[in-house]
Design an enzyme around this catalytic site. Structure first.
Site, PDB file in Angstrom:
ATOM      1  CD1 TRP A   9       3.700   9.713  -4.682  1.00  0.00           C
ATOM      2  CD2 TRP A   9       4.258   8.582  -6.510  1.00  0.00           C
ATOM      3  NE1 TRP A   9       3.121   8.517  -4.686  1.00  0.00           N
ATOM      4  CE2 TRP A   9       3.498   8.027  -5.791  1.00  0.00           C
ATOM      5  CE3 TRP A   9       4.609   8.184  -7.981  1.00  0.00           C
ATOM      6  CZ2 TRP A   9       3.002   6.420  -6.202  1.00  0.00           C
ATOM      7  CZ3 TRP A   9       4.268   7.168  -8.325  1.00  0.00           C
ATOM      8  CH2 TRP A   9       3.376   6.096  -7.454  1.00  0.00           C
ATOM      9  CG  HIS A  91       5.909  21.684  -2.104  1.00  0.00           C
ATOM     10  ND1 HIS A  91       7.266  21.904  -1.828  1.00  0.00           N
ATOM     11  CD2 HIS A  91       5.297  20.974  -1.467  1.00  0.00           C
ATOM     12  CE1 HIS A  91       7.356  20.797  -0.865  1.00  0.00           C
ATOM     13  NE2 HIS A  91       6.520  20.243  -0.653  1.00  0.00           N
ATOM     14  CD  GLU A 155       4.374  20.598   2.555  1.00  0.00           C
ATOM     15  OE1 GLU A 155       4.580  19.069   2.569  1.00  0.00           O
ATOM     16  OE2 GLU A 155       4.457  21.065   1.793  1.00  0.00           O
ATOM     17  CB  SER A 189       8.053  14.993   9.016  1.00  0.00           C
ATOM     18  OG  SER A 189       9.217  15.845   8.458  1.00  0.00           O
TER      19      SER A 189
END
Length: 233
Positions: A9, A91, A155, A189
């Site tokens: 989130w 990340h 990612e 995505s």
């Protein structure tokens, strides 16, 4: 291992929206065989929230130290105390983290009883220069813990929030280059429009979903397509 669906989130949602979201998932849990991990902001955590067996809570980061003078940070032990089972690490939106720091964080997470989801991925320049495999292999060598259970999230940085996704062959090649490196999921995505195509990639263990996980109906469409795929196998 069940197909893993992780909702990141980021800095979105409130405690009330999180409770509402989890309530809706609990009501649908008898239709879901996949493992779901919801990673809201720290402020949304509630240690006493009721979760069905296939729904887990995760953090979006943790520090590699147990405690100390680290303003704004949170430890793996604190996440565990709040009811977390997973934590996303490395990340690309977390600036200036080194590979060695990410490795330390992953090892600390495992020691604290968390399952780390460790992000790897190339930037647009490396992608254009066909250095994806080289970058991923280097990151795996320097970010992954030496022992314990973990998941790798491929990612690509250039795909995050852009609507652009590598073709299936490119993702499959990354998975192949990480053979023997535990479970590998894809992020960048991911949406209800492309999940069916992604599910055809051999040996893909799950997906890491960003903005598409904020709307329950959109997120549940993704879950339904995953369930349909594996119910036919």
């Amino acid at each position: 291992m069940s197909f893993l669906i992780v909702a990141n989130w980021k800095m979105n949602g409130t405690r009330s929206s999180f409770v509402d979201f989890i309530g809706k998932l609990n009501n649908k849990s008898n239709e879901i065989t996949s493992k779901l991990v919801i990673c809201p902001p720290f402020t949304s955590f509630q240690s006493n929230i009721e979760l069905n067996n296939n729904i887990k809570i995760g953090g979006q980061n943790c520090h590699h130290k147990e405690f100390g003078s680290y303003t704004g940070e949170i430890s793996a032990g604190m996440l565990k105390e709040l009811g977390c089972s997973y934590v996303i690490l490395g990340h690309s939106e977390r600036a200036h983290e080194t590979d060695s720091e990410i490795k330390l964080k992953s090892e600390t997470a495992i020691e604290s009883g968390l399952h780390p989801i460790i992000c790897v991925g190339e930037n647009s320049e490396d992608y254009k220069n066909k250095k994806t495999k080289e970058v991923i292999e280097y990151q795996c060598k320097n970010r992954l813990p030496t022992q314990g259970k973990y998941t790798i999230a491929y990612e690509p940085i250039w795909a995050i929030g852009t609507g652009n996704v590598p073709n299936n062959d490119a993702i499959a090649e990354v998975i192949k280059s990480c053979t023997g490196k535990k479970h590998i999921i894809y992020g960048g995505s991911v949406s209800s429009e492309n999940i069916e195509n992604l599910l055809s990639i051999p040996n893909l263990s799950g997906v890491l979903i960003g903005s598409a996980s904020l709307d329950f109906d959109h997120f549940y469409k993704i879950i339904q397509q995953v369930e349909k795929k594996f119910s036919l196998n």
